[in-house]
Scaffold this motif. Structure first.
Motif, PDB file in Angstrom:
ATOM      1  N   HIS A 297      -3.993  16.048  -0.659  1.00 55.59           N
ATOM      2  CA  HIS A 297      -5.245  16.139  -1.417  1.00 55.59           C
ATOM      3  C   HIS A 297      -5.805  17.553  -1.511  1.00 55.59           C
ATOM      4  CE1 HIS A 297      -5.429  11.824  -1.651  1.00 55.59           C
ATOM      5  NE2 HIS A 297      -5.386  11.712  -0.338  1.00 55.59           N
ATOM      6  N   PHE A 298      -5.735  18.312  -0.416  1.00 54.22           N
ATOM      7  CA  PHE A 298      -6.388  19.617  -0.392  1.00 54.22           C
ATOM      8  C   PHE A 298      -5.466  20.750  -0.830  1.00 54.22           C
ATOM      9  CE2 PHE A 298      -8.814  17.523   3.292  1.00 54.22           C
ATOM     10  CZ  PHE A 298      -9.697  16.929   2.415  1.00 54.22           C
ATOM     11  N   SER A 299      -4.244  20.430  -1.191  1.00 58.31           N
ATOM     12  CA  SER A 299      -3.316  21.475  -1.618  1.00 58.31           C
ATOM     13  C   SER A 299      -2.714  21.133  -2.967  1.00 58.31           C
ATOM     14  CB  SER A 299      -2.231  21.683  -0.548  1.00 58.31           C
ATOM     15  OG  SER A 299      -1.590  20.449  -0.225  1.00 58.31           O
ATOM     16  N   PHE A 300      -1.657  20.351  -2.971  1.00 59.19           N
ATOM     17  CA  PHE A 300      -0.893  20.130  -4.198  1.00 59.19           C
ATOM     18  C   PHE A 300      -1.576  19.210  -5.201  1.00 59.19           C
ATOM     19  CE2 PHE A 300       2.201  20.753  -0.703  1.00 59.19           C
ATOM     20  CZ  PHE A 300       2.645  22.017  -1.075  1.00 59.19           C
ATOM     21  N   ALA A 301      -2.374  18.261  -4.719  1.00 58.40           N
ATOM     22  CA  ALA A 301      -2.914  17.220  -5.598  1.00 58.40           C
ATOM     23  C   ALA A 301      -3.648  17.791  -6.803  1.00 58.40           C
ATOM     24  CB  ALA A 301      -3.840  16.300  -4.804  1.00 58.40           C
ATOM     25  N   LYS A 302      -4.421  18.837  -6.588  1.00 55.02           N
ATOM     26  CA  LYS A 302      -5.246  19.363  -7.675  1.00 55.02           C
ATOM     27  C   LYS A 302      -4.435  20.074  -8.751  1.00 55.02           C
ATOM     28  CE  LYS A 302      -6.390  23.308  -4.700  1.00 55.02           C
ATOM     29  NZ  LYS A 302      -7.496  23.984  -3.969  1.00 55.02           N
ATOM     30  N   TYR A 303      -3.148  20.328  -8.467  1.00 47.97           N
ATOM     31  CA  TYR A 303      -2.296  20.991  -9.450  1.00 47.97           C
ATOM     32  C   TYR A 303      -1.375  20.013 -10.186  1.00 47.97           C
ATOM     33  CZ  TYR A 303      -3.887  25.116  -6.963  1.00 47.97           C
ATOM     34  OH  TYR A 303      -4.668  26.088  -6.395  1.00 47.97           O
ATOM     35  N   TYR A 304      -1.500  18.736  -9.896  1.00 50.24           N
ATOM     36  CA  TYR A 304      -0.671  17.749 -10.584  1.00 50.24           C
ATOM     37  C   TYR A 304      -1.022  17.678 -12.064  1.00 50.24           C
ATOM     38  CZ  TYR A 304       1.962  15.260  -6.924  1.00 50.24           C
ATOM     39  OH  TYR A 304       2.860  14.909  -5.958  1.00 50.24           O
ATOM     40  N   ARG A 305      -0.001  17.784 -12.891  1.00 53.04           N
ATOM     41  CA  ARG A 305      -0.120  17.511 -14.308  1.00 53.04           C
ATOM     42  C   ARG A 305       0.218  16.031 -14.533  1.00 53.04           C
ATOM     43  NH1 ARG A 305       4.641  21.584 -15.517  1.00 53.04           N
ATOM     44  NH2 ARG A 305       5.374  20.226 -13.831  1.00 53.04           N
ATOM     45  N   PRO A 306      -0.077  15.494 -15.717  1.00 48.21           N
ATOM     46  CA  PRO A 306       0.344  14.118 -15.976  1.00 48.21           C
ATOM     47  C   PRO A 306       1.833  13.909 -15.725  1.00 48.21           C
ATOM     48  CG  PRO A 306      -1.238  14.784 -17.627  1.00 48.21           C
ATOM     49  CD  PRO A 306      -0.959  16.000 -16.800  1.00 48.21           C
ATOM     50  N   ARG A 307       2.670  14.896 -16.104  1.00 46.44           N
ATOM     51  CA  ARG A 307       4.116  14.733 -15.913  1.00 46.44           C
ATOM     52  C   ARG A 307       4.463  14.661 -14.427  1.00 46.44           C
ATOM     53  NH1 ARG A 307       6.666  20.103 -18.447  1.00 46.44           N
ATOM     54  NH2 ARG A 307       5.015  19.672 -19.947  1.00 46.44           N
ATOM     55  N   ASP A 308       3.679  15.322 -13.563  1.00 50.26           N
ATOM     56  CA  ASP A 308       3.941  15.255 -12.121  1.00 50.26           C
ATOM     57  C   ASP A 308       3.578  13.880 -11.565  1.00 50.26           C
ATOM     58  OD1 ASP A 308       4.734  18.047 -11.947  1.00 50.26           O
ATOM     59  OD2 ASP A 308       2.600  18.496 -12.241  1.00 50.26           O
ATOM     60  N   ILE A 309       2.496  13.318 -12.083  1.00 47.49           N
ATOM     61  CA  ILE A 309       2.150  11.943 -11.705  1.00 47.49           C
ATOM     62  C   ILE A 309       3.276  10.996 -12.116  1.00 47.49           C
ATOM     63  CG2 ILE A 309       0.594  10.013 -12.189  1.00 47.49           C
ATOM     64  CD1 ILE A 309      -0.764  11.928 -10.382  1.00 47.49           C
ATOM     65  N   TYR A 310       3.780  11.180 -13.325  1.00 48.52           N
ATOM     66  CA  TYR A 310       4.874  10.336 -13.806  1.00 48.52           C
ATOM     67  C   TYR A 310       6.087  10.465 -12.896  1.00 48.52           C
ATOM     68  CZ  TYR A 310       8.304   8.205 -16.918  1.00 48.52           C
ATOM     69  OH  TYR A 310       9.283   7.390 -17.439  1.00 48.52           O
ATOM     70  N   VAL A 311       6.463  11.679 -12.559  1.00 48.29           N
ATOM     71  CA  VAL A 311       7.643  11.911 -11.714  1.00 48.29           C
ATOM     72  C   VAL A 311       7.445  11.301 -10.333  1.00 48.29           C
ATOM     73  CG1 VAL A 311       8.989  13.698 -10.544  1.00 48.29           C
ATOM     74  CG2 VAL A 311       8.424  13.953 -12.955  1.00 48.29           C
ATOM     75  N   GLY A 312       6.273  11.511  -9.728  1.00 52.01           N
ATOM     76  CA  GLY A 312       6.018  10.946  -8.408  1.00 52.01           C
ATOM     77  C   GLY A 312       6.113   9.433  -8.412  1.00 52.01           C
ATOM     78  N   ASN A 313       5.435   8.794  -9.380  1.00 48.97           N
ATOM     79  CA  ASN A 313       5.483   7.335  -9.458  1.00 48.97           C
ATOM     80  C   ASN A 313       6.889   6.832  -9.770  1.00 48.97           C
ATOM     81  OD1 ASN A 313       2.705   7.124  -9.002  1.00 48.97           O
ATOM     82  ND2 ASN A 313       2.494   5.511 -10.515  1.00 48.97           N
TER      83      ASN A 313
ATOM     84  N   HIS B 101       0.868  -1.189   0.000  1.00 48.97           N
ATOM     85  CA  HIS B 101       0.000   0.000   0.000  1.00 48.97           C
ATOM     86  C   HIS B 101       0.898   1.229   0.000  1.00 48.97           C
ATOM     87  CE1 HIS B 101      -2.337   2.646   3.187  1.00 48.97           C
ATOM     88  NE2 HIS B 101      -2.400   3.208   1.990  1.00 48.97           N
ATOM     89  N   ARG B 102       1.015   1.872  -1.174  1.00 47.90           N
ATOM     90  CA  ARG B 102       1.838   3.085  -1.285  1.00 47.90           C
ATOM     91  C   ARG B 102       1.165   4.053  -2.252  1.00 47.90           C
ATOM     92  NH1 ARG B 102       7.651   4.418  -1.104  1.00 47.90           N
ATOM     93  NH2 ARG B 102       7.965   2.361  -0.158  1.00 47.90           N
ATOM     94  N   HIS B 103       1.029   5.313  -1.832  1.00 45.44           N
ATOM     95  CA  HIS B 103       0.510   6.369  -2.706  1.00 45.44           C
ATOM     96  C   HIS B 103       1.700   6.941  -3.482  1.00 45.44           C
ATOM     97  CE1 HIS B 103      -3.298   5.844  -0.737  1.00 45.44           C
ATOM     98  NE2 HIS B 103      -2.755   6.111   0.436  1.00 45.44           N
ATOM     99  N   SER B 104       2.053   6.246  -4.538  1.00 42.95           N
ATOM    100  CA  SER B 104       3.310   6.520  -5.231  1.00 42.95           C
ATOM    101  C   SER B 104       3.346   7.903  -5.866  1.00 42.95           C
ATOM    102  CB  SER B 104       3.534   5.452  -6.304  1.00 42.95           C
ATOM    103  OG  SER B 104       3.565   4.156  -5.739  1.00 42.95           O
ATOM    104  N   TRP B 105       2.215   8.426  -6.258  1.00 40.65           N
ATOM    105  CA  TRP B 105       2.186   9.717  -6.937  1.00 40.65           C
ATOM    106  C   TRP B 105       2.709  10.854  -6.066  1.00 40.65           C
ATOM    107  CZ3 TRP B 105      -0.892  13.695  -4.996  1.00 40.65           C
ATOM    108  CH2 TRP B 105      -1.914  13.332  -4.095  1.00 40.65           C
ATOM    109  N   GLU B 106       2.796  10.638  -4.766  1.00 38.51           N
ATOM    110  CA  GLU B 106       3.226  11.692  -3.837  1.00 38.51           C
ATOM    111  C   GLU B 106       4.743  11.747  -3.680  1.00 38.51           C
ATOM    112  OE1 GLU B 106       1.180  10.630  -0.275  1.00 38.51           O
ATOM    113  OE2 GLU B 106      -0.797  11.069  -1.091  1.00 38.51           O
ATOM    114  N   GLY B 107       5.487  11.060  -4.547  1.00 37.23           N
ATOM    115  CA  GLY B 107       6.922  10.918  -4.354  1.00 37.23           C
ATOM    116  C   GLY B 107       7.678  12.216  -4.168  1.00 37.23           C
TER     117      GLY B 107
END
Length: 463
Positions: free
Chosen positions: A104-120, A78-84
């Motif tokens: 969730h209430f701050s940075f999450a809504k500003y994630y672009r696809p590239r940020d998801i990629y970087v976090g994971n 169980h890991r929320h990898s996108w938060e890397g």
């Protein structure tokens, strides 16, 4: 995912058809295979072919593992990898609210696809670096189809073994239309032709049977954040309607009463527990549910949960679990509970981090032990490092003393991903550059001014 953001990692090399790990202290996690003070592991076509003494394999790539301990790859269930890229941004958090404010209430809504990629990507690479060869990726910030694709592609590019559990965001706005068919789309695009690949698909959803039905039509597992004190009342109805089963994976399971544990056992629900997360964020009573699960005949996996407050390695998870279990048992005995649980031992925690974690991920038939026929997920730990030598007890050394820096080699599915203490195929300058760019974007978008010395419980001050 734009090509320039996938060029951080070199293409994965083909797995050697034969690898011979020679002369290791082998902790197999298989009672029939046993443990060997000095043994060999033969890997053929990505699978463990043999474990024994003086093995020979003509033409095999030989890894000299003298003075090393070999264990199966560890499993983070169980890991929320996108938060890397949000690592330790909220180190003194004291509640789930603190955690949510920093994600969730701050940075999450500003994630672009590239940020998801970087976090994971950085989460997966650090898992490999720390000997975690399998992760259940709880991806609850995929706001568009492009976000979902980026999450999967990062896992594929790093070469980690993963269960990608796609889930809807917790806050903000997102493309709700894409969720209707997102799982089926992901399955067709990435997994349909690779059912036995390193990365597989799951759903992340709460106690929502209508959503679960979609996952069940696709034949994929369902991951749920489950807090037993607040959600146990819903189990009876779900169980009577036959809506719980072995395809359910429940995270946390804190404060669950006996009746709830009975339902989970009868339904075959898989469970993972979070020694550090539950204590750090004060989730319900703050105590991880490992002992309660064992008491009811369930063998849970261990999970890191996230890195926004602490490290991402399984060594610390095992140690915290070990000591919390002993403290609670000692406290109960001191209070007159003569039938309190006996102190646990190091081997039991290593089981939770390997074979039990594999079962929780639904991969027990493929990984979790150095068993001939299983996939070759192998970790080699340098036993002659200054902090480990002499190794008077191999299991105790792994659980109580080893750390990421002691890991020499990591093999996933027969492919070497870390060698000589270095994760392979990573351009570290490019890696730092894309991480820094992602952090700058997220911090600026949220109006956040980072403070490297913040001491407050929630050091997130958004404009």
């Amino acid at each position: 995912m734009p090509d320039q953001h996938r060029q951080i990692l070199a293409p994965l090399p083909a797995a050697s058809s034969r690898i011979l790990v020679r002369g290791a202290t082998v902790i197999s996690m298989d009672s029939e295979v046993g443990n060997l003070p000095q043994g060999d592991i033969l890997i053929v076509d990505g699978a463990v072919a043999a474990v024994g003494l003086h093995l020979e394999a003509e033409g095999a790539e030989v890894i000299d593992a003298a003075n090393m301990i070999a264990i199966p790859g560890m499993v983070d269930t169980h890991r929320h990898s996108w938060e890397g890229q949000l690592r330790r941004i909220n180190s003194n958090a004291a509640s789930l609210e603190d955690y949510c404010n920093a994600t969730h209430f701050s940075f999450a809504k500003y994630y672009r696809p590239r940020d998801i990629y970087v976090g994971n990507m950085i989460t997966a690479l650090s898992c490999i670096d720390a000997g975690i060869t399998t992760v259940i990726d709880n991806s609850h910030n995929s706001r568009t189809a492009a976000h979902s694709d980026a999450a999967v592609e990062a896992l594929l590019d790093t070469g980690i073994r993963a269960v990608h559990a796609a889930g809807a965001p917790v806050s903000g706005t997102w493309d709700t239309a894409h969720w209707q068919g997102n799982l089926a789309r992901l399955q067709d695009k990435y997994f349909k032709n690779h059912p036995d690949g390193l990365v597989t698909l799951a759903m992340m959803a709460q106690l929502e049977p209508d959503q679960w039905a979609v996952a069940r039509e696709l034949g994929i597992p369902i991951v749920t954040e489950f807090f037993g004190g607040g959600m146990a009342a819903e189990l009876d109805d779900l169980h009577r309607k036959n809506l719980l089963g072995p395809d359910n994976i429940f995270n946390h399971c804190t404060c669950l009463p006996d009746a709830g544990w009975k339902i989970l056992r009868e339904a075959g629900v898989r469970v993972n527990v979070c020694p550090r997360s539950d204590a750090h964020y004060g989730i319900e009573d703050g105590m991880y549910a490992w002992q309660a699960a064992l008491h009811h005949g369930i063998r849970p996996g261990l999970s890191v949960d996230n890195e926004t407050s602490y490290s991402g390695d399984m060594f610390m998870e095992m140690r915290v679990a070990f000591y919390l279990q002993r403290v609670i048992g000692a406290s109960r005995r001191l209070g007159g509970h003569h039938h309190a649980e006996a102190p646990t031992n190091a081997f039991r925690l290593l089981e939770a981090a390997t074979i039990d974690g594999a079962a929780c991920a639904g991969l027990g038939h493929r990984i979790g032990s150095l068993t001939p026929g299983k996939q070759a997920d192998v970790v080699l730990i340098r036993a002659d490092d200054l902090n480990l030598y002499p190794v008077n007890n191999a299991i105790g050394t792994v659980v109580h003393a080893a750390e990421r820096s002691n890991i020499d080699t990591v093999i996933i599915g027969g492919r070497i991903r870390k060698r000589g203490g270095v994760v392979l195929g990573v351009d570290r300058e490019k890696l730092r550059s894309v991480i820094d760019e992602s952090c700058t974007h997220l911090f600026n978008a949220a109006g956040y001014q980072p403070d490297p010395f913040a001491e407050s419980f929630a050091p997130i001050h958004l404009a």
